[in-house]
Write an enzyme that holds these catalytic residues in place. Sequence first.
Site, PDB file in Angstrom:
ATOM      1  N   ASP A  36       0.823  -1.211   0.000  1.00 49.71           N
ATOM      2  CA  ASP A  36       0.000   0.000   0.000  1.00 49.71           C
ATOM      3  C   ASP A  36       0.858   1.263   0.000  1.00 49.71           C
ATOM      4  OD1 ASP A  36      -2.252  -1.481   0.001  1.00 49.71           O
ATOM      5  OD2 ASP A  36      -2.860  -1.074   2.065  1.00 49.71           O
ATOM      6  N   ASP A 299     -10.688  24.824 -41.251  1.00 51.81           N
ATOM      7  CA  ASP A 299     -10.089  23.638 -40.629  1.00 51.81           C
ATOM      8  C   ASP A 299     -11.028  23.030 -39.597  1.00 51.81           C
ATOM      9  OD1 ASP A 299      -7.570  23.532 -41.950  1.00 51.81           O
ATOM     10  OD2 ASP A 299      -6.959  25.282 -40.812  1.00 51.81           O
TER      11      ASP A 299
END
EC number: 1.3.7.7
Length: 518
Positions: A36, A299
């Site tokens: 952990d 675009d």
Amino acid sequence: MKLAYWMYAGPAHIGTLRVASSFRNVHAIMHAPLGDDYFNVMRSMLERERDFTPVTASVVDRHVLARGSRDKVVSNISRKGEEQRPDLIVLTPTCTSSILQEDLQNFVDRASLYSESDVILADVNHYRVNELQASDKTLEQIVRYYLDRARKEGIFNRSLTDVPSANIIGILTLGFHNQHDCRELKRLLGELGVSINQIIPEGEFLNNLKDLPRAWFNIVPYREIGLMAASFLEKEYGMPYISTTPIGISNTADFVMQVEKLMNFWATVLLGKKFHYDQYVENQTKFVSQAAWFSKSIDCQNLAGKEAVVFGDATHAASITKILSGEMGIRVSCSGTYCKHDAGWFNEQVQGLCDEVIITEDHTEVGDTIARIEPSAIFGTQMERHIGKRIDIPCGVISSPVHIQNFPLGYRPFMGYEGTNQISDLIYNSFNLGMEDHLLDVFGGHDTKGISTKSLSTGGKSIDWTPEAESELKRIPGFVRGKVKKNTEVFARQNNILKITVDVMYAAKERRSIESLA
């Protein structure tokens, strides 16, 4: 409890450690078994900071299980207090060590007798909350602890600053582009005439927390952390806060207008004047941000009709959905978040902007949704990037959890007007440009990717392509090749075909044509 090999939000103790390690001169003791204690390595790798991570693991081993944890935990707290001289030591268990059901508050009370540092136990239920909720709660707990103590000791100063000021609440370590967003937010506020009172928790000393209420208002850039602390300050000290995230043209304009409203509440009394930011917003939108005119360019118009799927934390997923749908004219087929605790707010934000909403912590559900929709691009987390690679759909990363590629060394904010430019680039570059793929396919070049025959689902039988079918597939233009491949594999699975030939490809095409006419 459910076993998973991928979690969008980590366990609760990670959130507590992120907050503790963000403050200056604060040390965290993690009561945990080996396995952990990966936070130190993770933070050192991703943040690339010169300083050591101020977190120590008080390891739960067989000796602890035999004798109990109290002596070891108290000893570790006392030792770190002497070695590091921190202002505060935060003790947190993990999901695993919480199973022992030990009275950690008793450990903290005992350690406080021997340590010159303040010692607190993170007030978090490790079984019920995740990393984000725990970080929010821990920050609120620390702010409350030091403001309450300052008030009791009579060193509390409630007078407002002479000039307009704000606290920024929720900038912390391991956040998605947090440092860049913080710089951009400071620049934006500076242009509006707002000074920064404090930024918490990142880089702040605990002794300065007593001056938090001196600011005119608070700013919570991310909903995932800071709301609880801001709500506490509003309730106890009457401090208003802004929770609108300035990501995107419209959100940033809303944010600036809210700053104007809160500024004028005190400015008319203390400064004898009013602030007006309409002209500022117009100038920034037209001349500073390139996103506004780019969204009207040819675009960007080429992206009209493209489909996208968005998934991430509530703050970023909602903001990107608004940008795609409202500012760039891109259809959002699905928008979702893994922040189930904030589902109500998220649904409200994306209502009418997408075809469907998904609220889940299950990455397989997200993957199946993406595979079903077959969008032109995905905007998500590190997991969605993996999913996109498996089914040949490009992905732009817009939210935690992320890997080291998304902790850039260069300046890459998502917030403010510079952030709109960065996001526009990310969105545009995430879509495959059809003509580019087609030209590469015709003339060759660096595009030498082989045809992937992997399927997203791991449960079904694998489908093989014959060399003739692969050759036929390569003749299809690149910008539709992925969809043709996917449709053919779906047809093959439906008909229990394990080897795809050229005849199967044409049969799938014929079936698709009939379905589209129906």
